[in-house]
Design a protein around this motif. Structure first.
Motif, PDB file in Angstrom:
ATOM      1  N   LEU A  17     -36.461 -51.648  -4.362  1.00 11.82           N
ATOM      2  CA  LEU A  17     -37.693 -51.274  -3.669  1.00 11.82           C
ATOM      3  C   LEU A  17     -38.858 -51.119  -4.631  1.00 11.82           C
ATOM      4  N   GLY A  18     -38.607 -50.501  -5.774  1.00  8.99           N
ATOM      5  CA  GLY A  18     -39.661 -50.291  -6.760  1.00  8.99           C
ATOM      6  C   GLY A  18     -40.173 -51.588  -7.351  1.00  8.99           C
ATOM      7  N   THR A  19     -39.266 -52.531  -7.588  1.00 12.33           N
ATOM      8  CA  THR A  19     -39.660 -53.842  -8.095  1.00 12.33           C
ATOM      9  C   THR A  19     -40.542 -54.549  -7.080  1.00 12.33           C
ATOM     10  N   LYS A  20     -40.108 -54.526  -5.828  1.00 13.62           N
ATOM     11  CA  LYS A  20     -40.880 -55.163  -4.761  1.00 13.62           C
ATOM     12  C   LYS A  20     -42.252 -54.496  -4.618  1.00 13.62           C
ATOM     13  N   TYR A  21     -42.283 -53.156  -4.668  1.00 16.46           N
ATOM     14  CA  TYR A  21     -43.539 -52.415  -4.558  1.00 16.46           C
ATOM     15  C   TYR A  21     -44.487 -52.784  -5.705  1.00 16.46           C
ATOM     16  N   GLY A  22     -43.975 -52.807  -6.928  1.00 20.68           N
ATOM     17  CA  GLY A  22     -44.804 -53.130  -8.085  1.00 20.68           C
ATOM     18  C   GLY A  22     -45.352 -54.545  -8.044  1.00 20.68           C
ATOM     19  N   GLU A  23     -44.548 -55.485  -7.571  1.00 27.96           N
ATOM     20  CA  GLU A  23     -44.993 -56.872  -7.498  1.00 27.96           C
ATOM     21  C   GLU A  23     -46.023 -57.071  -6.391  1.00 27.96           C
ATOM     22  N   VAL A  24     -45.813 -56.444  -5.226  1.00 26.05           N
ATOM     23  CA  VAL A  24     -46.778 -56.550  -4.124  1.00 26.05           C
ATOM     24  C   VAL A  24     -48.110 -55.915  -4.534  1.00 26.05           C
ATOM     25  N   ARG A  25     -48.032 -54.811  -5.245  1.00 25.99           N
ATOM     26  CA  ARG A  25     -49.224 -54.109  -5.713  1.00 25.99           C
ATOM     27  C   ARG A  25     -49.921 -54.885  -6.828  1.00 25.99           C
ATOM     28  N   SER A  35     -34.095 -54.770 -18.931  1.00 25.35           N
ATOM     29  CA  SER A  35     -32.942 -53.905 -18.677  1.00 25.35           C
ATOM     30  C   SER A  35     -33.232 -52.950 -17.526  1.00 25.35           C
ATOM     31  N   ALA A  36     -32.169 -52.396 -16.972  1.00 23.20           N
ATOM     32  CA  ALA A  36     -32.312 -51.442 -15.870  1.00 23.20           C
ATOM     33  C   ALA A  36     -33.080 -50.206 -16.329  1.00 23.20           C
ATOM     34  N   SER A  37     -32.854 -49.757 -17.558  1.00 19.17           N
ATOM     35  CA  SER A  37     -33.545 -48.560 -18.041  1.00 19.17           C
ATOM     36  C   SER A  37     -35.048 -48.804 -18.183  1.00 19.17           C
ATOM     37  N   GLU A  38     -35.446 -50.010 -18.595  1.00 23.74           N
ATOM     38  CA  GLU A  38     -36.868 -50.346 -18.666  1.00 23.74           C
ATOM     39  C   GLU A  38     -37.489 -50.356 -17.274  1.00 23.74           C
ATOM     40  N   LYS A  39     -36.772 -50.947 -16.313  1.00 22.64           N
ATOM     41  CA  LYS A  39     -37.267 -50.994 -14.940  1.00 22.64           C
ATOM     42  C   LYS A  39     -37.395 -49.593 -14.365  1.00 22.64           C
ATOM     43  N   ILE A  40     -36.392 -48.753 -14.614  1.00 26.39           N
ATOM     44  CA  ILE A  40     -36.413 -47.387 -14.093  1.00 26.39           C
ATOM     45  C   ILE A  40     -37.620 -46.627 -14.630  1.00 26.39           C
ATOM     46  N   GLU A  41     -37.855 -46.731 -15.932  1.00 25.88           N
ATOM     47  CA  GLU A  41     -38.991 -46.012 -16.517  1.00 25.88           C
ATOM     48  C   GLU A  41     -40.313 -46.524 -15.964  1.00 25.88           C
ATOM     49  N   SER A  65     -33.102 -37.923 -15.757  1.00 26.82           N
ATOM     50  CA  SER A  65     -33.980 -37.253 -14.795  1.00 26.82           C
ATOM     51  C   SER A  65     -34.815 -38.262 -14.008  1.00 26.82           C
ATOM     52  N   MET A  66     -35.232 -39.352 -14.656  1.00 31.84           N
ATOM     53  CA  MET A  66     -35.973 -40.388 -13.934  1.00 31.84           C
ATOM     54  C   MET A  66     -35.072 -41.068 -12.905  1.00 31.84           C
ATOM     55  N   ARG A  67     -33.820 -41.319 -13.275  1.00 29.34           N
ATOM     56  CA  ARG A  67     -32.864 -41.916 -12.334  1.00 29.34           C
ATOM     57  C   ARG A  67     -32.686 -41.006 -11.118  1.00 29.34           C
ATOM     58  N   HIS A  68     -32.574 -39.715 -11.376  1.00 27.26           N
ATOM     59  CA  HIS A  68     -32.384 -38.745 -10.296  1.00 27.26           C
ATOM     60  C   HIS A  68     -33.594 -38.743  -9.358  1.00 27.26           C
ATOM     61  N   LYS A  69     -34.798 -38.719  -9.919  1.00 27.30           N
ATOM     62  CA  LYS A  69     -36.019 -38.722  -9.105  1.00 27.30           C
ATOM     63  C   LYS A  69     -36.105 -39.995  -8.267  1.00 27.30           C
ATOM     64  N   LEU A  70     -35.769 -41.128  -8.872  1.00 25.80           N
ATOM     65  CA  LEU A  70     -35.821 -42.387  -8.128  1.00 25.80           C
ATOM     66  C   LEU A  70     -34.753 -42.442  -7.042  1.00 25.80           C
ATOM     67  N   ALA A  71     -33.600 -41.863  -7.288  1.00 26.25           N
ATOM     68  CA  ALA A  71     -32.548 -41.814  -6.265  1.00 26.25           C
ATOM     69  C   ALA A  71     -33.015 -40.986  -5.071  1.00 26.25           C
ATOM     70  N   ILE A  72     -33.667 -39.877  -5.332  1.00 26.48           N
ATOM     71  CA  ILE A  72     -34.194 -39.050  -4.248  1.00 26.48           C
ATOM     72  C   ILE A  72     -35.252 -39.829  -3.472  1.00 26.48           C
ATOM     73  N   TRP A  73     -36.149 -40.504  -4.200  1.00 30.33           N
ATOM     74  CA  TRP A  73     -37.199 -41.289  -3.548  1.00 30.33           C
ATOM     75  C   TRP A  73     -36.583 -42.389  -2.683  1.00 30.33           C
ATOM     76  N   ALA A  74     -35.575 -43.086  -3.199  1.00 32.76           N
ATOM     77  CA  ALA A  74     -34.925 -44.173  -2.462  1.00 32.76           C
ATOM     78  C   ALA A  74     -34.217 -43.658  -1.218  1.00 32.76           C
ATOM     79  N   SER A  75     -33.666 -42.450  -1.295  1.00 34.17           N
ATOM     80  CA  SER A  75     -32.958 -41.897  -0.137  1.00 34.17           C
ATOM     81  C   SER A  75     -33.898 -41.613   1.025  1.00 34.17           C
TER      82      SER A  75
END
Length: 78
Positions: A17-25, A35-41, A65-75
């Motif tokens: 979702l974040g990748t799609k959001y960033g590209e549309v924006r 890497s996944a960690s670069e994308k997450i940050e 902590s960033m992974r946790h915040k993104l998991a909450i956002w995705a939920s």
């Protein structure tokens, strides 16, 4: 920080979702070699910048902590 049951699946959803959001924006164009960690940050910082999620205090920002915040956002996404 409370553990989320299906956090791994939510992280994958958040990256998608974040990748799609960033590209549309028009803010980002991820490469296959990123890497996944670069994308997450990047996604975390983009969502904080756009005020879609609450920022963590700078001294508490870590990959976990960033992974946790993104998991909450995705939920909360449809």
């Amino acid at each position: 920080m409370k553990k989320i049951k299906n956090e791994k699946e939510l992280i994958k959803k958040a990256i998608t979702l974040g990748t799609k959001y960033g590209e549309v924006r028009g803010a980002v164009q991820f490469e296959a070699t990123d890497s996944a960690s670069e994308k997450i940050e990047y996604i975390y910082r983009l969502l904080v910048h756009d005020k879609l999620i609450q920022p963590l205090p700078e001294e508490q920002v870590s990959q976990q902590s960033m992974r946790h915040k993104l998991a909450i956002w995705a939920s909360k996404q449809p």
